[in-house]
Design an enzyme around this catalytic site. Structure first.
Site, PDB file in Angstrom:
ATOM      1  CD  GLU A 159      -3.081  -1.144   2.099  1.00  0.00           C
ATOM      2  OE1 GLU A 159      -3.018  -0.321   3.037  1.00  0.00           O
ATOM      3  OE2 GLU A 159      -4.030  -1.946   1.957  1.00  0.00           O
ATOM      4  CD  GLU A 276      -3.570  -6.201   3.100  1.00  0.00           C
ATOM      5  OE1 GLU A 276      -4.491  -5.456   3.530  1.00  0.00           O
ATOM      6  OE2 GLU A 276      -2.370  -5.993   3.311  1.00  0.00           O
TER       7      GLU A 276
END
Length: 498
Positions: A159, A276
C-alpha cells in the site's frame, strides 16, 4: 419460484478463493498458537499461499550490519526465515512473499507504522537495498530450489499509496523502489514472479501511472496486485471501532477494476492478485466475528474467481498485532479463527467452499451449486444481507443427480447463523469474558461447530426437489448423494425390540 439447476456443468468452479490467505507479521509464525491455528485451517480448508508484512523488518533480523577492522559489512541472517518457511511447507502452504518493510539500519528516516514499528521510509542506500533483496531471494532459491520458489509470487511493498505505509505516499519514489527491487529479483533468476503495486482502495490512478512507468522503462512484471475493502471511516470507541459497510458487490467491483483499467495497456492480460480483502480494514471491528459477516462475504467468495486470479482473505487468524496485543478473545480481529482456534462463522464459509465439487452447475444471488467426480452435488446457500435481512429466506431448487432416475438420496446439511455455529453469540451470552476459563473455552469451541442435520431425500425423474429455509444471516451447505441401498432382506425395523 423453483430454480431449475442445469443437468450439465457450465465449467469448472474457480478456486481463486484458496490461492492465498493473509497473516499477521512474519515472525508471529514462530508462536505455537499461530502454528496450531494454521494446521487446523490447512486440514479443513487448505490454502496454497500465505502473505503477510514484515519479512525484511527488524523483528525477523535478516539485515545485520557490523564493523570489522574499520570496515562496515553486512551479514544476512535467515534463522527465523528458515523456521517459518519450513513450518509453512510442512503444513502444505507456501509463501506469497511481500518485500517490506525497511530495516532500521538501512532506512532513510524514522517513520514507522503499527504497534510493532515497521519502518516505511525509502532505503538510505539503493545499492544496499538491492543487495538485501538479492541475498534474501537467493537464499530461498538455494534452500528450497528454483522449481519451488518460482511458484512463490514476490510483491514489492504494501500500500505505497498511503502515507502511513510509504513516506509521503511518494509515487515517483515507489516507482524507483519497484525498479530496483524487481531488477534485483530477476538477477537471481529470470523465471521468478515479481509484481505490485499492492495499492489500497481509493487510489486507482496509481495503477495507471504505475503501468505507464513499467512499460516506459521496460521493467519486469509478472502480475498486478491491489487490495479491496468496503468499510467507511472508523468511528472509535475504547478498544474497537464501528464502520458503515458498502454492499458486498462493491468488493466484486474493486476486484474487476484492475483489468478494466489496464485494458489495452502493456500490462493487459497479466494475472491480477487481490492480496488483501475484507469488509473492514480495521483489526478491531466486531463485524468480523459475526454471522452477518459470513453471509455478507458469501457471494464474494462464491463469485470472485470470475474476476481475478486470486483474492486473499485478510487474515486466517487473530494472531495479529498491528494496533497492539488484543484485550479479549473476541475483539473484532481479522481472523477466520480467534486465538486458541475458535472458529468464526466466516471460517465455515471457507470450510464449506472446501467441501464443494469443482463442476459448476449453477450460481445465483443466494446460492452456488456444484458436482464432484463421484456425482455428489453440493449446494452453498446464504441469506442475503442487503437490503436488510428478514427473519428467514426461502430457496427452492430442483437439483439433478446424474445416473439415478429414482430412489432415495442422502442429504447432509451444515448450518451457521445467528444461533448456530456462532461462538461470538455464545461469548456475548457469557458476559463477554476478557479472559475465558478452560471450561468456557471448550464450550466456545463446541458451539462454534456448524449445526448438522441429515435426511433422506427422494429422487424422481433424475432430480431432487430441495426446499431450504435459511434463518437470518445464515450460510448453509447441503451435500446430496444418491443412495445404494444395501439393506439385507431380513431386516425389519419393527422388530428392533424383539
Amino acid at each position: 419460484m423453483r430454480i431449475q439447476v442445469p443437468d450439465q456443468s457450465s465449467g469448472r468452479l474457480s478456486d481463486a478463493w484458496r490461492f492465498c490467505v493473509g497473516t499477521g507479521r512474519f515472525e508471529l509464525a514462530l508462536r505455537r498458537d499461530y502454528q496450531d491455528s494454521l494446521a487446523l485451517i490447512q486440514r479443513e480448508v487448505g490454502f496454497r499461499h500465505i502473505r503477510g508484512h514484515g519479512l525484511l523488518s527488524d523483528g525477523v533480523g535478516i539485515y545485520r550490519p557490523y564493523s570489522y577492522q574499520g570496515s562496515r559489512q553486512v551479514r544476512y541472517a535467515f534463522t527465523y526465515v528458515d523456521q517459518v518457511i519450513d513450518a509453512y511447507l510442512e503444513l502444505g502452504i507456501a509463501p506469497f512473499i511481500e518485500l517490506g518493510f525497511m530495516p532500521r539500519e538501512l532506512a532513510s528516516g524514522e517513520q514507522t507504522v503499527f504497534w510493532w514499528a515497521g519502518n516505511v521510509t525509502p532505503p538510505s542506500s539503493w545499492t544496499q537495498w538491492a543487495a538485501l533483496v538479492r541475498a534474501t531471494i537467493a537464499h530461498l532459491v538455494d534452500r528450497y530450489g528454483i522449481d519451488q520458489v518460482r511458484g512463490w509470487p514476490i510483491e514489492v511493498w504494501n500500500e505505497p499509496n498511503l502515507k502511513e505505509f510509504w513516506a509521503d505516499a511518494d509515487q515517483d519514489v515507489y516507482h524507483l523502489l519497484y525498479e530496483v527491487t524487481a531488477s534485483a529479483v530477476k538477477e537471481v533468476d529470470a523465471s521468478l514472479q515479481v509484481g505490485g503495486p499492492a495499492i489500497s482502495p481509493g487510489a486507482d490512478e496509481w495503477l495507471v501511472r504505475f503501468a505507464d512507468f513499467v512499460a516506459q522503462r521496460g521493467l519486469p512484471i509478472d502480475f498486478v496486485s491491489r487490495h479491496a475493502y468496503t468499510s467507511g471511516p472508523a468511528q472509535h470507541v475504547p478498544f474497537g471501532v464501528h464502520q458503515t459497510l458498502a454492499p458486498a458487490t462493491d468488493l466484486l467491483a474493486q476486484f474487476a477494476r484492475p483489468r478494466e483499467q489496464l485494458r489495452g495497456s502493456a500490462l493487459d492480460g497479466l494475472p491480477v492478485h487481490i492480496t488483501e480483502f475484507n469488509s473492514s480494514y480495521r483489526p478491531d471491528n466486531p463485524i468480523h466475528d459475526t454471522a452477518f459477516h459470513a453471509a455478507y462475504l458469501a457471494p464474494v467468495v462464491a463469485g470472485g474467481g470470475d474476476l481475478v486470479d486470486s483474492f486473499a482473505y485478510w487474515t486466517f487468524s487473530d494472531m495479529f498485532e498491528e494496533i497492539g496485543v488484543p484485550t479479549a478473545l473476541f475483539h473484532g480481529g481479522f481472523g477466520l479463527l480467534t486465538h486458541r482456534q475458535i472458529k468464526k462463522p466466516t471460517y465455515h464459509l471457507y470450510a464449506f467452499m472446501a467441501r464443494m465439487g469443482d463442476q459448476l452447475l449453477a450460481r445465483g444471488e443466494d446460492h452456488l451449486v456444484t458436482r464432484d467426480a463421484d456425482g455428489r452435488v453440493t449446494v452453498l446457500a446464504w441469506a442475503p444481507v442487503f437490503p436488510a435481512a428478514g427473519d428467514s429466506h426461502l430457496l427452492r431448487l430442483s437439483i439433478p443427480l446424474a445416473g439415478k432416475e429414482s430412489g432415495p438420496a442422502f442429504g447432509l446439511r451444515s448450518r451457521v447463523n445467528e444461533q448456530m455455529g456462532n461462538a461470538w453469540a455464545a461469548w456475548n451470552e457469557m458476559g463477554r469474558p476478557l479472559s475465558v476459563r478452560p471450561r468456557q473455552l471448550e464450550t466456545l469451541r463446541e458451539v462454534a461447530e456448524p449445526v448438522r442435520s441429515h435426511s433422506q431425500l427422494s429422487i424422481a425423474a433424475g432430480r431432487v426437489e430441495l426446499d431450504l429455509v435459511l434463518d437470518r444471516h445464515e450460510v448453509t451447505l447441503v451435500e446430496i448423494t444418491a443412495v445404494k441401498d444395501e439393506t439385507p432382506p431380513w431386516w425389519d425395523d419393527d422388530r428392533m425390540l424383539g
